[in-house]
Write a protein that holds these residues in place. Sequence first.
Motif, PDB file in Angstrom:
ATOM      1  N   ARG A  63       0.850  -1.194   0.000  1.00  0.00           N
ATOM      2  CA  ARG A  63       0.000   0.000   0.000  1.00  0.00           C
ATOM      3  C   ARG A  63       0.883   1.241   0.000  1.00  0.00           C
ATOM      4  O   ARG A  63       1.927   1.271   0.626  1.00  0.00           O
ATOM      5  CB  ARG A  63      -0.920   0.000   1.220  1.00  0.00           C
ATOM      6  CG  ARG A  63      -1.983  -1.094   1.167  1.00  0.00           C
ATOM      7  CD  ARG A  63      -2.826  -1.121   2.426  1.00  0.00           C
ATOM      8  NE  ARG A  63      -2.007  -1.424   3.595  1.00  0.00           N
ATOM      9  CZ  ARG A  63      -2.506  -1.702   4.803  1.00  0.00           C
ATOM     10  NH1 ARG A  63      -3.811  -1.686   4.985  1.00  0.00           N
ATOM     11  NH2 ARG A  63      -1.699  -1.967   5.814  1.00  0.00           N
ATOM     12  N   GLU A  64       0.424   2.256  -0.722  1.00  0.00           N
ATOM     13  CA  GLU A  64       1.230   3.465  -0.918  1.00  0.00           C
ATOM     14  C   GLU A  64       0.657   4.653  -0.151  1.00  0.00           C
ATOM     15  O   GLU A  64      -0.545   4.745   0.057  1.00  0.00           O
ATOM     16  CB  GLU A  64       1.295   3.814  -2.409  1.00  0.00           C
ATOM     17  CG  GLU A  64       1.915   2.726  -3.271  1.00  0.00           C
ATOM     18  CD  GLU A  64       1.832   3.046  -4.747  1.00  0.00           C
ATOM     19  OE1 GLU A  64       1.049   3.957  -5.110  1.00  0.00           O
ATOM     20  OE2 GLU A  64       2.531   2.398  -5.537  1.00  0.00           O
ATOM     21  N   LEU A  65       1.554   5.547   0.267  1.00  0.00           N
ATOM     22  CA  LEU A  65       1.156   6.797   0.894  1.00  0.00           C
ATOM     23  C   LEU A  65       1.954   7.918   0.244  1.00  0.00           C
ATOM     24  O   LEU A  65       3.185   7.906   0.251  1.00  0.00           O
ATOM     25  CB  LEU A  65       1.436   6.772   2.405  1.00  0.00           C
ATOM     26  CG  LEU A  65       1.111   8.075   3.162  1.00  0.00           C
ATOM     27  CD1 LEU A  65      -0.391   8.346   3.127  1.00  0.00           C
ATOM     28  CD2 LEU A  65       1.615   8.012   4.592  1.00  0.00           C
ATOM     29  N   PHE A  66       1.241   8.867  -0.347  1.00  0.00           N
ATOM     30  CA  PHE A  66       1.890   9.990  -1.003  1.00  0.00           C
ATOM     31  C   PHE A  66       2.622  10.864   0.014  1.00  0.00           C
ATOM     32  O   PHE A  66       2.074  11.228   1.054  1.00  0.00           O
ATOM     33  CB  PHE A  66       0.842  10.819  -1.748  1.00  0.00           C
ATOM     34  CG  PHE A  66       1.341  12.136  -2.250  1.00  0.00           C
ATOM     35  CD1 PHE A  66       2.158  12.197  -3.372  1.00  0.00           C
ATOM     36  CD2 PHE A  66       1.013  13.315  -1.601  1.00  0.00           C
ATOM     37  CE1 PHE A  66       2.629  13.402  -3.840  1.00  0.00           C
ATOM     38  CE2 PHE A  66       1.478  14.535  -2.067  1.00  0.00           C
ATOM     39  CZ  PHE A  66       2.291  14.580  -3.186  1.00  0.00           C
TER      40      PHE A  66
ATOM     41  N   ARG B 163      -9.428  14.512   9.220  1.00  0.00           N
ATOM     42  CA  ARG B 163     -10.402  13.611   8.642  1.00  0.00           C
ATOM     43  C   ARG B 163     -10.048  13.366   7.183  1.00  0.00           C
ATOM     44  O   ARG B 163      -9.380  14.168   6.555  1.00  0.00           O
ATOM     45  CB  ARG B 163     -11.810  14.201   8.736  1.00  0.00           C
ATOM     46  CG  ARG B 163     -12.264  14.535  10.150  1.00  0.00           C
ATOM     47  CD  ARG B 163     -13.763  14.847  10.157  1.00  0.00           C
ATOM     48  NE  ARG B 163     -14.138  15.757   9.075  1.00  0.00           N
ATOM     49  CZ  ARG B 163     -14.202  17.066   9.192  1.00  0.00           C
ATOM     50  NH1 ARG B 163     -13.897  17.651  10.324  1.00  0.00           N
ATOM     51  NH2 ARG B 163     -14.574  17.828   8.148  1.00  0.00           N
ATOM     52  N   MET B 164     -10.558  12.264   6.641  1.00  0.00           N
ATOM     53  CA  MET B 164     -10.229  11.905   5.267  1.00  0.00           C
ATOM     54  C   MET B 164     -10.736  12.947   4.277  1.00  0.00           C
ATOM     55  O   MET B 164     -10.073  13.224   3.266  1.00  0.00           O
ATOM     56  CB  MET B 164     -10.793  10.531   4.921  1.00  0.00           C
ATOM     57  CG  MET B 164     -10.402  10.018   3.534  1.00  0.00           C
ATOM     58  SD  MET B 164      -8.607  10.026   3.222  1.00  0.00           S
ATOM     59  CE  MET B 164      -8.074   8.732   4.339  1.00  0.00           C
ATOM     60  N   ASP B 165     -11.876  13.597   4.551  1.00  0.00           N
ATOM     61  CA  ASP B 165     -12.363  14.600   3.617  1.00  0.00           C
ATOM     62  C   ASP B 165     -11.419  15.809   3.561  1.00  0.00           C
ATOM     63  O   ASP B 165     -11.172  16.373   2.494  1.00  0.00           O
ATOM     64  CB  ASP B 165     -13.792  15.040   3.961  1.00  0.00           C
ATOM     65  CG  ASP B 165     -13.908  15.618   5.360  1.00  0.00           C
ATOM     66  OD1 ASP B 165     -13.034  15.375   6.199  1.00  0.00           O
ATOM     67  OD2 ASP B 165     -14.897  16.339   5.615  1.00  0.00           O
ATOM     68  N   GLU B 166     -10.838  16.176   4.714  1.00  0.00           N
ATOM     69  CA  GLU B 166      -9.870  17.269   4.741  1.00  0.00           C
ATOM     70  C   GLU B 166      -8.607  16.890   3.977  1.00  0.00           C
ATOM     71  O   GLU B 166      -8.057  17.698   3.223  1.00  0.00           O
ATOM     72  CB  GLU B 166      -9.513  17.613   6.187  1.00  0.00           C
ATOM     73  CG  GLU B 166     -10.650  18.199   6.998  1.00  0.00           C
ATOM     74  CD  GLU B 166     -10.254  18.446   8.433  1.00  0.00           C
ATOM     75  OE1 GLU B 166     -10.387  19.576   8.901  1.00  0.00           O
ATOM     76  OE2 GLU B 166      -9.792  17.495   9.098  1.00  0.00           O
TER      77      GLU B 166
ATOM     78  N   ILE C 199      -6.185   7.800  -6.329  1.00  0.00           N
ATOM     79  CA  ILE C 199      -6.248   8.721  -5.193  1.00  0.00           C
ATOM     80  C   ILE C 199      -6.298   7.946  -3.892  1.00  0.00           C
ATOM     81  O   ILE C 199      -5.600   8.267  -2.920  1.00  0.00           O
ATOM     82  CB  ILE C 199      -7.480   9.640  -5.315  1.00  0.00           C
ATOM     83  CG1 ILE C 199      -7.379  10.511  -6.561  1.00  0.00           C
ATOM     84  CG2 ILE C 199      -7.611  10.522  -4.069  1.00  0.00           C
ATOM     85  CD1 ILE C 199      -8.631  11.311  -6.849  1.00  0.00           C
ATOM     86  N   ALA C 200      -7.135   6.912  -3.861  1.00  0.00           N
ATOM     87  CA  ALA C 200      -7.277   6.094  -2.650  1.00  0.00           C
ATOM     88  C   ALA C 200      -5.948   5.468  -2.251  1.00  0.00           C
ATOM     89  O   ALA C 200      -5.581   5.450  -1.066  1.00  0.00           O
ATOM     90  CB  ALA C 200      -8.328   5.008  -2.880  1.00  0.00           C
ATOM     91  N   SER C 201      -5.213   4.980  -3.230  1.00  0.00           N
ATOM     92  CA  SER C 201      -3.919   4.344  -2.942  1.00  0.00           C
ATOM     93  C   SER C 201      -2.943   5.341  -2.333  1.00  0.00           C
ATOM     94  O   SER C 201      -2.233   5.027  -1.376  1.00  0.00           O
ATOM     95  CB  SER C 201      -3.325   3.752  -4.229  1.00  0.00           C
ATOM     96  OG  SER C 201      -4.138   2.721  -4.736  1.00  0.00           O
TER      97      SER C 201
ATOM     98  N   ILE D 147     -13.153   7.265  -1.209  1.00  0.00           N
ATOM     99  CA  ILE D 147     -12.807   8.400  -2.068  1.00  0.00           C
ATOM    100  C   ILE D 147     -13.961   8.743  -2.998  1.00  0.00           C
ATOM    101  O   ILE D 147     -14.305   9.925  -3.177  1.00  0.00           O
ATOM    102  CB  ILE D 147     -11.528   8.099  -2.877  1.00  0.00           C
ATOM    103  CG1 ILE D 147     -10.328   7.979  -1.940  1.00  0.00           C
ATOM    104  CG2 ILE D 147     -11.292   9.181  -3.927  1.00  0.00           C
ATOM    105  CD1 ILE D 147     -10.051   9.211  -1.099  1.00  0.00           C
ATOM    106  N   SER D 148     -14.599   7.751  -3.577  1.00  0.00           N
ATOM    107  CA  SER D 148     -15.726   7.998  -4.479  1.00  0.00           C
ATOM    108  C   SER D 148     -16.854   8.718  -3.746  1.00  0.00           C
ATOM    109  O   SER D 148     -17.456   9.667  -4.273  1.00  0.00           O
ATOM    110  CB  SER D 148     -16.238   6.678  -5.060  1.00  0.00           C
ATOM    111  OG  SER D 148     -15.268   6.084  -5.893  1.00  0.00           O
TER     112      SER D 148
END
Length: 218
Positions: A65-68, A147-150, A175-177, A186-187
Amino acid sequence: MDIEVLKTNLPFITDSRLREALAKEGKVMEIPKGKTIMEPGQFVKMVPIVLEGSIKVLRMDEEGRELFLYYLEPGETCALSLTCCSASKPSEIKAVAEEDTLILAVPVHTHEQWSDEFKQWKDYVSTTYQSRFQEMLETLDAVAFKRMDERLMRYIVTKMKQAKANELHTTHQEIASELGTSREVISRLLKQLEKKKWIELGRNVIYIRDDFEELISK
C-alpha cells in the motif's frame, strides 16, 4: 551537460566551480511519465535533481500500500535519497515520474565530496532536508489528526498546483492508494464535493473550480 543549460535550469547555483562539477559529473536522463525510477529496497546510485517535469515520492508498507509524501519540482532533489546515499542504505521510498521529466543524475560518490568542497552544495542539501522534513511532518499530521475529507481536499489542491491546471486526470483508485484508504471512501467523498458544485466528475478526470482552495479554507 552544457553550462548554459545548467544556468537556465538551476539558476540558484551561482558558484561557477560547482556548476562545472555538475556539468562534468552529472548525467542528464529523460524519464517518461509513469516510469518508476526508484523502488523500496534498491540501493541509491545517484542523486536526482529535477530539471523539468516532476517526480512523485511515495512510502510503501509491507503489503504494497502506498502513501503519497511529496512532489519533486524543477530545481529540487530528494532528501530521502540523500539520506540513503550518506548511510549506504537501500531506498525506503518509491519515486515515479508524474509527467515526462528531465533529471540531472549526480553520482553518489560526489555527494559527500561536494558537501566538503562546495558551501553552496552543502547549503542546498541542508535546505532540502529542512523543506522535506516539514512536508513529511505535514503528511504525518494529516494522517494522524485530519479527517479523510480534509486530506482529500488538501490532496486536490496539491495536485492542482503541481499540474498547474484545474483538471486532474486520475482515477478514484489512484487517489485512494496515495491517501491510504479505499476507493469506495474516495468515491463517496468526491461525490459530496460534486454535490456542493466544487468539482465535476468525469471519466478518469476531475474538473475543479478556480476558487476551490478558497472554498475549502472557509
